[in-house]
Design an enzyme around this catalytic site. Structure first.
Site, short mmCIF file in Angstrom:
data_model
loop_
_atom_site.label_atom_id
_atom_site.label_comp_id
_atom_site.label_asym_id
_atom_site.label_seq_id
_atom_site.Cartn_x
_atom_site.Cartn_y
_atom_site.Cartn_z
N HIS A 1 0.86 -1.18 0.00
CA HIS A 1 0.00 0.00 0.00
C HIS A 1 0.90 1.23 0.00
O HIS A 1 1.76 1.38 0.86
CB HIS A 1 -0.91 0.03 1.23
CG HIS A 1 -1.80 1.24 1.26
ND1 HIS A 1 -3.05 1.27 0.67
CD2 HIS A 1 -1.61 2.48 1.79
CE1 HIS A 1 -3.58 2.46 0.85
NE2 HIS A 1 -2.72 3.21 1.52
N CYS A 2 0.71 2.09 -0.98
CA CYS A 2 1.56 3.27 -1.13
C CYS A 2 0.81 4.51 -0.66
O CYS A 2 -0.13 4.96 -1.34
CB CYS A 2 2.00 3.44 -2.58
SG CYS A 2 3.10 4.85 -2.83
N PRO A 3 1.20 5.11 0.48
CA PRO A 3 0.52 6.31 0.97
C PRO A 3 0.78 7.53 0.09
O PRO A 3 0.00 8.48 0.09
CB PRO A 3 1.11 6.50 2.37
CG PRO A 3 2.44 5.84 2.31
CD PRO A 3 2.28 4.68 1.38
#
Length: 245
Positions: free
Chosen positions: A121-123
């Site tokens: 998951h890439c913020p």
């Protein structure tokens, strides 16, 4: 497809930094490069900037490979057999989605969804990276790396190349000292950020060639397993088409 609200802050900061640095580069550096060096660098920089943000947009809005929950399957009909039992490949049961998720799928805690070929998951783009949008993500990382390299080259030429006229004569700001100070700060900022993105780019090129996901790579590191540059896993969608040697 967008991630949780708490990731809007790092995404907004990332977008603000990228846009601000490019605006400064275009306003203060590009006029001198255009007239005294070559118009090629400003043109390529702008094109890479557009490409990188277009790929970022595609990464955000593309379904990463979300697997519907049990209640969703029940609402639209019946649950496919692949999600109702662990089968011969020993699929793991997701307590949240109430399904047996396929191999290489994982439940993202932030997005609260099971994702096929889950990478991470890439913020910074506020989205899960998985089966369907990994190609856009790695394209974005490569584009940002090239953009940083091009802008660094442009700033270096701005500082060290002596054209026929002064730097301020081609700029909105008629002060060479101020322009040089801006160029130095810009060079340091872009170099630092590009170094980080370059490391990320090399890492994802590596795991793409070995056929791993980021999650699998971290798991192998924790288990003290050696990771080859080329592995048995390889696929075209969503990663690079590189067959095992």
């Amino acid at each position: 497809m967008i991630g949780p609200k708490e990731d809007l802050k790092p995404f907004s900061i990332t977008l603000f930094i990228l846009v601000t640095l490019e605006i400064i580069f275009v306003l203060f550096i590009c006029p001198y490069l255009w007239y005294e060096v070559s118009y090629i660098i400003p043109m390529i920089s702008l094109q890479l900037f557009i490409i990188a943000h277009f790929l970022m947009f595609l990464t955000m809005i593309t379904d990463p490979g979300i697997i519907p929950r049990k209640e969703v399957f029940q609402a639209i009909g019946e649950i496919p057999d692949i999600f109702t039992s662990e089968g011969t490949d020993k699929k793991k049961f997701c307590k949240t989605c109430q399904i047996y998720r396929p191999a290489r799928s994982n439940h993202c805690r932030k997005c609260d969804n099971c994702v096929e070929v889950f990478d991470h998951h890439c913020p910074f783009v506020n989205a899960c990276i998985g089966k369907n949008n990994y190609k856009y993500f790695i394209g974005m990382v490569i584009s940002l790396t090239l953009l940083g390299g091009m802008n660094i080259a442009g700033v270096i030429l701005f500082i060290f190349y002596d054209g026929d006229t002064g730097r301020s004569s081609r700029s909105l700001v008629k002060n060479d000292t101020f322009l040089m100070a801006v160029a130095v700060v810009l060079a340091l900022s872009i170099t630092f950020l590009t170094a980080l993105v370059f490391c990320l780019c090399i890492f994802h090129m590596k795991i793409s060639m070995s056929g791993e996901t980021t999650k699998e790579f971290r798991l192998n590191i924790k288990q003290n397993q050696s990771v080859a540059w080329f592995g048995e896993k390889s696929w075209f969608h969503p990663r690079l088409l590189i067959q095992s040697l």
